[in-house]
Design a protein around this motif. Structure first.
Motif, PDB file in Angstrom:
ATOM      1  N   LYS A   9       0.675  -1.153  -0.061  1.00  0.00           N
ATOM      2  CA  LYS A   9       0.086  -0.110  -0.061  1.00  0.00           C
ATOM      3  C   LYS A   9       0.867   1.336  -0.135  1.00  0.00           C
ATOM      4  CE  LYS A   9      -4.017  -1.895   2.493  1.00  0.00           C
ATOM      5  NZ  LYS A   9      -4.885  -1.808   3.338  1.00  0.00           N
ATOM      6  N   ALA A  10       0.471   2.546  -0.546  1.00  0.00           N
ATOM      7  CA  ALA A  10       0.854   3.673  -0.437  1.00  0.00           C
ATOM      8  C   ALA A  10      -0.078   4.576  -0.602  1.00  0.00           C
ATOM      9  CB  ALA A  10       1.955   3.722  -1.623  1.00  0.00           C
ATOM     10  N   THR A  11       0.061   5.762   0.062  1.00  0.00           N
ATOM     11  CA  THR A  11      -0.907   6.856   0.279  1.00  0.00           C
ATOM     12  C   THR A  11      -0.187   8.208  -0.128  1.00  0.00           C
ATOM     13  OG1 THR A  11      -1.701   5.679   2.055  1.00  0.00           O
ATOM     14  CG2 THR A  11      -2.335   8.130   1.858  1.00  0.00           C
ATOM     15  N   GLY A  12      -1.014   8.914  -0.830  1.00  0.00           N
ATOM     16  CA  GLY A  12      -0.623  10.187  -1.282  1.00  0.00           C
ATOM     17  C   GLY A  12      -1.848  11.345  -0.837  1.00  0.00           C
ATOM     18  N   ILE A  13      -1.640  12.542  -0.616  1.00  0.00           N
ATOM     19  CA  ILE A  13      -2.654  13.414  -0.529  1.00  0.00           C
ATOM     20  C   ILE A  13      -2.637  14.585  -1.408  1.00  0.00           C
ATOM     21  CG2 ILE A  13      -2.658  12.887   1.934  1.00  0.00           C
ATOM     22  CD1 ILE A  13      -1.161  15.336   2.648  1.00  0.00           C
ATOM     23  N   MET A  14      -3.563  15.436  -1.444  1.00  0.00           N
ATOM     24  CA  MET A  14      -3.798  16.474  -2.125  1.00  0.00           C
ATOM     25  C   MET A  14      -4.432  17.469  -1.145  1.00  0.00           C
ATOM     26  SD  MET A  14      -3.257  16.093  -5.505  1.00  0.00           S
ATOM     27  CE  MET A  14      -4.000  17.705  -6.190  1.00  0.00           C
ATOM     28  N   LEU A  15      -3.373  18.365  -0.885  1.00  0.00           N
ATOM     29  CA  LEU A  15      -3.411  19.447   0.081  1.00  0.00           C
ATOM     30  C   LEU A  15      -4.227  20.558  -0.285  1.00  0.00           C
ATOM     31  CD1 LEU A  15      -2.782  20.368   3.156  1.00  0.00           C
ATOM     32  CD2 LEU A  15      -0.612  21.247   2.203  1.00  0.00           C
ATOM     33  N   PHE A  16      -5.208  21.074  -0.172  1.00  0.00           N
ATOM     34  CA  PHE A  16      -6.022  22.333  -0.264  1.00  0.00           C
ATOM     35  C   PHE A  16      -6.547  21.994  -1.973  1.00  0.00           C
ATOM     36  CE2 PHE A  16      -2.905  24.416   2.500  1.00  0.00           C
ATOM     37  CZ  PHE A  16      -4.024  24.595   3.553  1.00  0.00           C
ATOM     38  N   GLN A  17      -6.581  20.846  -2.380  1.00  0.00           N
ATOM     39  CA  GLN A  17      -6.854  20.394  -3.830  1.00  0.00           C
ATOM     40  C   GLN A  17      -5.948  20.609  -4.695  1.00  0.00           C
ATOM     41  OE1 GLN A  17      -9.590  18.458  -4.310  1.00  0.00           O
ATOM     42  NE2 GLN A  17     -10.352  18.168  -2.414  1.00  0.00           N
ATOM     43  N   ILE A  18      -4.766  21.365  -4.377  1.00  0.00           N
ATOM     44  CA  ILE A  18      -3.935  21.812  -5.542  1.00  0.00           C
ATOM     45  C   ILE A  18      -2.628  21.097  -5.300  1.00  0.00           C
ATOM     46  CG2 ILE A  18      -5.402  23.663  -6.328  1.00  0.00           C
ATOM     47  CD1 ILE A  18      -3.544  25.281  -4.662  1.00  0.00           C
ATOM     48  N   ILE A  19      -2.093  20.838  -4.201  1.00  0.00           N
ATOM     49  CA  ILE A  19      -0.644  20.527  -3.870  1.00  0.00           C
ATOM     50  C   ILE A  19      -0.616  19.151  -3.488  1.00  0.00           C
ATOM     51  CG2 ILE A  19       1.236  20.944  -2.372  1.00  0.00           C
ATOM     52  CD1 ILE A  19      -0.339  23.600  -1.458  1.00  0.00           C
ATOM     53  N   PRO A  20      -0.002  18.438  -4.589  1.00  0.00           N
ATOM     54  CA  PRO A  20       0.168  16.796  -4.407  1.00  0.00           C
ATOM     55  C   PRO A  20       1.199  16.646  -3.701  1.00  0.00           C
ATOM     56  CG  PRO A  20       0.864  17.635  -6.688  1.00  0.00           C
ATOM     57  CD  PRO A  20       0.582  18.930  -5.779  1.00  0.00           C
ATOM     58  N   ILE A  21       1.217  15.677  -2.711  1.00  0.00           N
ATOM     59  CA  ILE A  21       2.170  15.043  -1.583  1.00  0.00           C
ATOM     60  C   ILE A  21       2.104  13.751  -1.657  1.00  0.00           C
ATOM     61  CG2 ILE A  21       2.993  15.054   0.695  1.00  0.00           C
ATOM     62  CD1 ILE A  21       1.592  17.670   1.179  1.00  0.00           C
ATOM     63  N   GLN A  22       3.391  13.262  -2.290  1.00  0.00           N
ATOM     64  CA  GLN A  22       3.643  11.812  -2.630  1.00  0.00           C
ATOM     65  C   GLN A  22       2.249  11.190  -3.389  1.00  0.00           C
ATOM     66  OE1 GLN A  22       4.376   9.926   1.315  1.00  0.00           O
ATOM     67  NE2 GLN A  22       6.491  10.163   0.846  1.00  0.00           N
ATOM     68  N   GLN A  23       1.979  11.751  -4.240  1.00  0.00           N
ATOM     69  CA  GLN A  23       0.642  11.483  -4.998  1.00  0.00           C
ATOM     70  C   GLN A  23       1.495  10.895  -6.625  1.00  0.00           C
ATOM     71  OE1 GLN A  23      -2.465  11.083  -4.517  1.00  0.00           O
ATOM     72  NE2 GLN A  23      -3.725  12.420  -5.415  1.00  0.00           N
ATOM     73  N   ASN A  24       2.426  11.298  -6.947  1.00  0.00           N
ATOM     74  CA  ASN A  24       2.417  11.052  -8.578  1.00  0.00           C
ATOM     75  C   ASN A  24       3.275   9.638  -8.411  1.00  0.00           C
ATOM     76  OD1 ASN A  24       1.636  13.322  -9.022  1.00  0.00           O
ATOM     77  ND2 ASN A  24       3.653  14.537  -9.141  1.00  0.00           N
ATOM     78  N   ASP A  25       3.989   9.129  -7.495  1.00  0.00           N
ATOM     79  CA  ASP A  25       4.478   7.656  -7.447  1.00  0.00           C
ATOM     80  C   ASP A  25       3.819   6.922  -6.595  1.00  0.00           C
ATOM     81  OD1 ASP A  25       5.223   8.827  -5.133  1.00  0.00           O
ATOM     82  OD2 ASP A  25       7.400   8.300  -5.385  1.00  0.00           O
ATOM     83  N   ARG A  26       2.698   6.870  -6.114  1.00  0.00           N
ATOM     84  CA  ARG A  26       2.068   6.149  -5.236  1.00  0.00           C
ATOM     85  C   ARG A  26       1.999   4.589  -5.864  1.00  0.00           C
ATOM     86  NH1 ARG A  26      -3.533   6.700  -5.667  1.00  0.00           N
ATOM     87  NH2 ARG A  26      -3.985   8.762  -6.728  1.00  0.00           N
ATOM     88  N   PHE A  27       1.579   4.512  -7.025  1.00  0.00           N
ATOM     89  CA  PHE A  27       1.221   3.403  -7.759  1.00  0.00           C
ATOM     90  C   PHE A  27       2.492   2.451  -7.881  1.00  0.00           C
ATOM     91  CE2 PHE A  27      -2.474   5.827  -9.158  1.00  0.00           C
ATOM     92  CZ  PHE A  27      -3.527   4.637  -9.122  1.00  0.00           C
TER      93      PHE A  27
END
Length: 109
Positions: free
Chosen positions: A44-62
């Motif tokens: 499993k891996a988790t990423g977040i979108m802060l304020f709907q515009i700032i990706p944090i660990q989103q792009n490589d979570r797969f």
């Protein structure tokens, strides 16, 4: 002034597009003579979108989830891959958890 506005809009668009790129998860298409199945693995891996515009660990979570699944059984690759995604919401962010599972294999050298 109008030229500056166009330049700023172009820059903002380029920054948004560049920020939305991710790493592709590679799947294996192996001949059964090339590997030995070690067992079922899951990561499993988790990423977040802060304020709907700032990706944090989103792009490589797969990719991170896939690597965790392979590592869970000490293998080299993953076949019969399944991907599941869940999300959660909080006041200032959305979170996305990706689960990758499948048969972990050890490649014959």
């Amino acid at each position: 002034m109008q030229r500056f506005a166009k330049l700023a809009a172009s820059f903002a668009l380029a920054a948004a597009v560049a920020g939305c790129t991710g790493t592709a998860m590679k799947t294996q298409n192996l001949d059964p003579s090339q590997y030995t199945v070690v067992g079922h693995g899951e990561g499993k891996a988790t990423g977040i979108m802060l304020f709907q515009i700032i990706p944090i660990q989103q792009n490589d979570r797969f990719v991170r989830a896939q690597q965790a699944a392979i590592k869970s059984r000490g293998g080299d690759a993953l076949i019969n891959t399944q991907v599941q995604e869940n999300w959660f919401w909080a006041w200032v962010l959305n979170g996305y958890t990706t689960t990758v599972s499948g048969d972990v294999v050890k490649l014959k050298r």
